[in-house]
Motif scaffolding. Structure first.
Motif, short mmCIF file in Angstrom:
data_model
loop_
_atom_site.label_atom_id
_atom_site.label_comp_id
_atom_site.label_asym_id
_atom_site.label_seq_id
_atom_site.Cartn_x
_atom_site.Cartn_y
_atom_site.Cartn_z
N HIS A 185 0.83 -1.21 0.00
CA HIS A 185 0.00 0.00 0.00
C HIS A 185 0.86 1.26 0.00
CE1 HIS A 185 -3.28 2.75 0.95
NE2 HIS A 185 -2.51 3.24 1.93
N LYS A 206 2.57 1.75 -3.45
CA LYS A 206 1.60 2.16 -4.48
C LYS A 206 1.11 3.59 -4.24
CE LYS A 206 0.16 -0.15 -7.27
NZ LYS A 206 0.66 -0.32 -8.67
N SER A 207 1.04 3.98 -2.97
CA SER A 207 0.53 5.32 -2.64
C SER A 207 1.58 6.41 -2.82
CB SER A 207 0.04 5.34 -1.18
OG SER A 207 -1.02 4.43 -0.97
N ASP A 255 5.31 5.49 -8.46
CA ASP A 255 4.78 4.83 -9.65
C ASP A 255 5.61 3.60 -10.02
OD1 ASP A 255 2.74 6.76 -10.07
OD2 ASP A 255 4.20 8.12 -10.99
N SER A 265 -3.21 -6.19 -4.64
CA SER A 265 -3.04 -4.80 -5.07
C SER A 265 -1.65 -4.53 -5.66
CB SER A 265 -3.28 -3.85 -3.89
OG SER A 265 -2.33 -4.08 -2.85
N ASP A 318 1.41 -5.26 -8.53
CA ASP A 318 1.32 -5.27 -10.00
C ASP A 318 1.59 -6.66 -10.58
OD1 ASP A 318 0.95 -2.33 -10.63
OD2 ASP A 318 2.76 -2.26 -9.40
#
Length: 251
Positions: A65, A68-69, A72, A88, A90
């Motif tokens: 998390h 991702k937050s 990129d 969540s 990739d």
């Protein structure tokens, strides 16, 4: 772009990549994690691997998390078992430990994970995982209940990588193991690279710019940095400088 396609295209262009491995068990400070992610972004680290052999904490979801937050950078799961899945992320390295004869890590864990992965949007990266080196005391050796291929047995490493490619695995991962005292030798990397067409990932024991350059020059397409970054986060900038210099040469 899909991660596997990107790695294949980079290999064709002789472009090198770097990944930083984040072990959720070693996350003790959210601010330190955010700082690490910031530095990875600043120096354009290509991928962040998340995972570990044990993962006794509940920090896997937290790590994914936060990455991702705050960036990129593609997040690739590096699982130690079928329990280490976060939808969540990739992609996931679907690791088959082809250097060992532990059936659970050749196919057993994969059978349990397959239906979960089928329902996810994760990109599946079929990967032949080869443990190599003369140190049988690494965590991965203990957990996997397998012995690494000795560094002088280059022919075994080559044949193992070839078999993995012939079985349809899309990536080959040569790993000395987290915290290894010695990296995978350049000679072994070169011989394995010359025998296969798939992208070659190399990790374990890489703790200096000299070792990064040697591994890249031997044919590694993607280097994974773990313990060295945990000990000294500034190593990321040094590694990125070597990668960038190599990529300028082949651009």
């Amino acid at each position: 772009m899909m991660i596997l396609k990107s790695l294949i295209e980079k290999k064709a262009k002789k472009q090198k990549s770097l990944s930083v491995l984040i072990d959720p068990d070693k996350i003790v400070d959210d601010n330190a994690l955010k700082e690490l992610i910031f530095i990875c972004s600043r120096f354009s680290i290509d991928y962040i691997f998340v995972g570990g052999s044990l993962m006794v904490s509940d920090n896997l979801n937290t790590a994914v998390h936060e990455i991702k937050s705050n960036s990129d950078i593609p997040v690739i799961l590096f699982p130690g078992s079928n329990l280490h899945i976060d939808k969540s992320a990739d992609a996931i390295l679907f690791l088959s430990l082809i250097s060992g004869r532990n059936p659970d890590l050749l196919i057993g864990q994969h059978v349990a994970a397959a239906p979960i992965l089928k329902r996810s949007k994760l990109e599946i990266l079929p990967t032949g995982y080869i443990l190599a080196g003369n140190d049988s005391n690494t965590t991965v050796a203990h957990i996997s209940r397998t012995s690494p291929i000795p560094t002088e047995k280059v022919d075994i490493a080559v044949c193992t990588a070839l078999a993995g490619e012939m079985l349809g695995l899309k990536l080959i991962y040569l790993d000395a193991g987290s915290g290894a005292k010695q990296e995978v030798p350049a000679g072994m990397i070169a011989e394995v690279n010359n025998s296969i067409k798939t992208p070659l990932i190399v990790g374990g024991g890489i703790n200096s710019a000299v070792k990064i350059k040697a591994a890249f020059e031997a044919g590694a397409d993607l280097l994974v940095l773990g313990t060295a970054v945990e000990k000294r986060v500034e190593f990321i900038s040094e590694a990125a400088s070597v990668r960038d210099a190599m990529n300028v040469i082949h651009s």
